[in-house]
Write a protein that holds these residues in place. Sequence first.
Motif, PDB file in Angstrom:
ATOM      1  N   VAL A 147       0.841  -1.199   0.000  1.00 13.24           N
ATOM      2  CA  VAL A 147       0.000   0.000   0.000  1.00 13.24           C
ATOM      3  C   VAL A 147       0.876   1.249   0.000  1.00 13.24           C
ATOM      4  N   LEU A 164       1.740   6.950  -6.438  1.00 12.24           N
ATOM      5  CA  LEU A 164       0.638   7.818  -6.850  1.00 12.24           C
ATOM      6  C   LEU A 164       0.979   9.294  -6.656  1.00 12.24           C
ATOM      7  N   PHE A 205      -5.353   0.594  -0.321  1.00 13.33           N
ATOM      8  CA  PHE A 205      -4.682   0.387  -1.610  1.00 13.33           C
ATOM      9  C   PHE A 205      -5.510   1.071  -2.696  1.00 13.33           C
ATOM     10  N   PRO A 206      -4.910   1.968  -3.479  1.00 14.63           N
ATOM     11  CA  PRO A 206      -5.699   2.750  -4.436  1.00 14.63           C
ATOM     12  C   PRO A 206      -6.100   1.937  -5.660  1.00 14.63           C
ATOM     13  N   ARG A 207      -7.151   1.185  -5.514  1.00 15.09           N
ATOM     14  CA  ARG A 207      -7.624   0.365  -6.634  1.00 15.09           C
ATOM     15  C   ARG A 207      -8.363   1.260  -7.639  1.00 15.09           C
ATOM     16  N   ILE A 208      -7.673   1.581  -8.724  1.00 13.79           N
ATOM     17  CA  ILE A 208      -8.260   2.470  -9.726  1.00 13.79           C
ATOM     18  C   ILE A 208      -9.483   1.811 -10.362  1.00 13.79           C
ATOM     19  N   ALA A 253      -6.454   7.947  -2.433  1.00 15.86           N
ATOM     20  CA  ALA A 253      -5.753   8.496  -3.593  1.00 15.86           C
ATOM     21  C   ALA A 253      -5.652  10.011  -3.490  1.00 15.86           C
TER      22      ALA A 253
END
Lengths: 295, 305
Positions: free
Chosen positions: A10, A17, B106-109, B196
């Motif tokens: 993560v 990002l 967790f940045p799951r797009i 995000a």
Amino acid sequence: MAGAGPGRSVDYALTLLRRLPRITLGNLKGNKEQKKKHNYSRGQDGGSDRGYPEQAKKGSQPPLGFAGGSNPYYTRHPVEWYYRGHELRRQYPPYSLFSLQRNIDMGIIDPAYPIDLVQLCNTKLYHIDPLQRHFGVNLTEEGMHMFKAKINLEVQWTTESVIAAVERNGGTITLAYFDPACLNAMHDTRSFFARGVPIPRRALPPENCLELYSNPKMRGYLADPAAVSLARVELAQKFGYNLPDVTKDPDYEMLIKRKDPRQCFYDLEPGWVVNLKDRTILKPADEVIRQYYRS
Amino acid sequence: MIIRPVLLKEPSPKVMMHKTGTLLRTVFSRSWLAESIRKPALLPCAGTISRYTASSSSNSALITDRQLLYPPKYNTPREAWVETLGTLEGRKVGLIPLHPDIFAEFPRIDVIHENVKWQKLYQHVDYAHQRTRAEMPGGGRKPWPQKKTGRARHGSIRSPLFKGGGAAKGPRGPKSFFYMLDLQNRAKGLKCTLSAKFAQDDLHIVDSFESLSSPESQFLEALAAKRNWGLSVLFVDDTDFMAKNIALACRGLPSFTLMPVYGLNCFSMLKHETVVLTTRAVDKIEERLKRVDNLLRQNDPRHAR
């Protein structure tokens, strides 16, 4: 940051990002859509049975490896012409100036004698196979700047830079053609002489390389010697080095030693038979045979 | 299907948030967060910041300690500055921990994309419609005799073959594209989007919207420009009764939106460049999302004891 365990990936993703453009409605992208299921054909014709799961059960599958269609396989794919005639092309396994200098330094090759394909193959560090259409050695430029030997060299393929590197040190170089029969004798002299057959008469180069082997700029062995002398000076001026005068060299005789265009070994003439067991050389006495082997 | 925003019963000095009212009724009415309106008893006490050490009366005290309602078991909390809207530059009035399950997901797009797609689709209705030959007027008479005319045989001028005939397999609207994304993905979408935004420095936390010192739109615009908040900002508070100054300031700015927590959604967060949460909104978001987590966990047979 989070410690060990599931947090690490993560952290990595979120750190990544930070450097990426802002996520907006415009740059969202989903996972790839699931593939659409097979639609069963319906109606009067009903389509074909091929590709249905039931077909395997029915046993109507063609045998494994069966290539259907009316187009033969060898005409199905377009021809790749860039490989056309590859089996007929002459191959020249490479050998670098670096290796040559190294073998001279290590005493494997003696620079006091003319160096040709026979000398290179006798080192057992360089091999050609005439059966695979190897037509001799391609002397490459690697090690060109550290090449210091003064030699009389005979190769089958090379470049202008290599010629300059050899002649800069006071040496000479010749580009010579040998036909497969001669190469067969030259690449493994011991087994050739053990066969007890006469040394072959060297053939003239084929039409498509005749121009190369009579080109004075490439030091072709069929070129006019006067034109070669001129080309040596021209090359020295082109590359900007002082051409040593070969005529005043103490090894002048060795440096200008050349084979006859019909000859494949130095000091051995075509038609002769070398007897290794008795350490003698048999020369043809018959006039017809001598006429045949004459240059 | 339509849920109206809760109206204030008694007169209040604060003004009603009216700008996003329309949006709420349409876009967010199906959101699971809308359920929060029906359960006012479970909300944390609005208007208090009892869970913070600093009191609202003293401006000098720093907000540093915040008790997480559901403390994380395995991960360490993230930290975020608390700003204030009093001046253009803004002053850091505290540093608070944020729950890693919500702000460091967790940045799951793809999950965000699923949510946005769902939000666009569930309210979409395709009105395209074409009449069939049966629905067209006329066409009952055979246009010409079956035989001996030399022409092709036809039975109706409304056949799909005819110009001006009915449509075969045309669109038969109105067609609804409504579907419901599962709760798990809706919650995950919010968590991913918040994470995000936070990771990309597009999420800011302020003490409260009451700290905005001016009702002028120009002031708020200059404030956002000064703080590099971009051209569009989404202000999120825990209630739908916004402070007077920010309500008046946002009224003249079409790209500055006010929104209560129960209207929070992926589409709006991504549509605006920056999201500004009050500390109370953070409390409520964490409480809601963690409660959904626990609910899903309870219903998950993998966690059955």
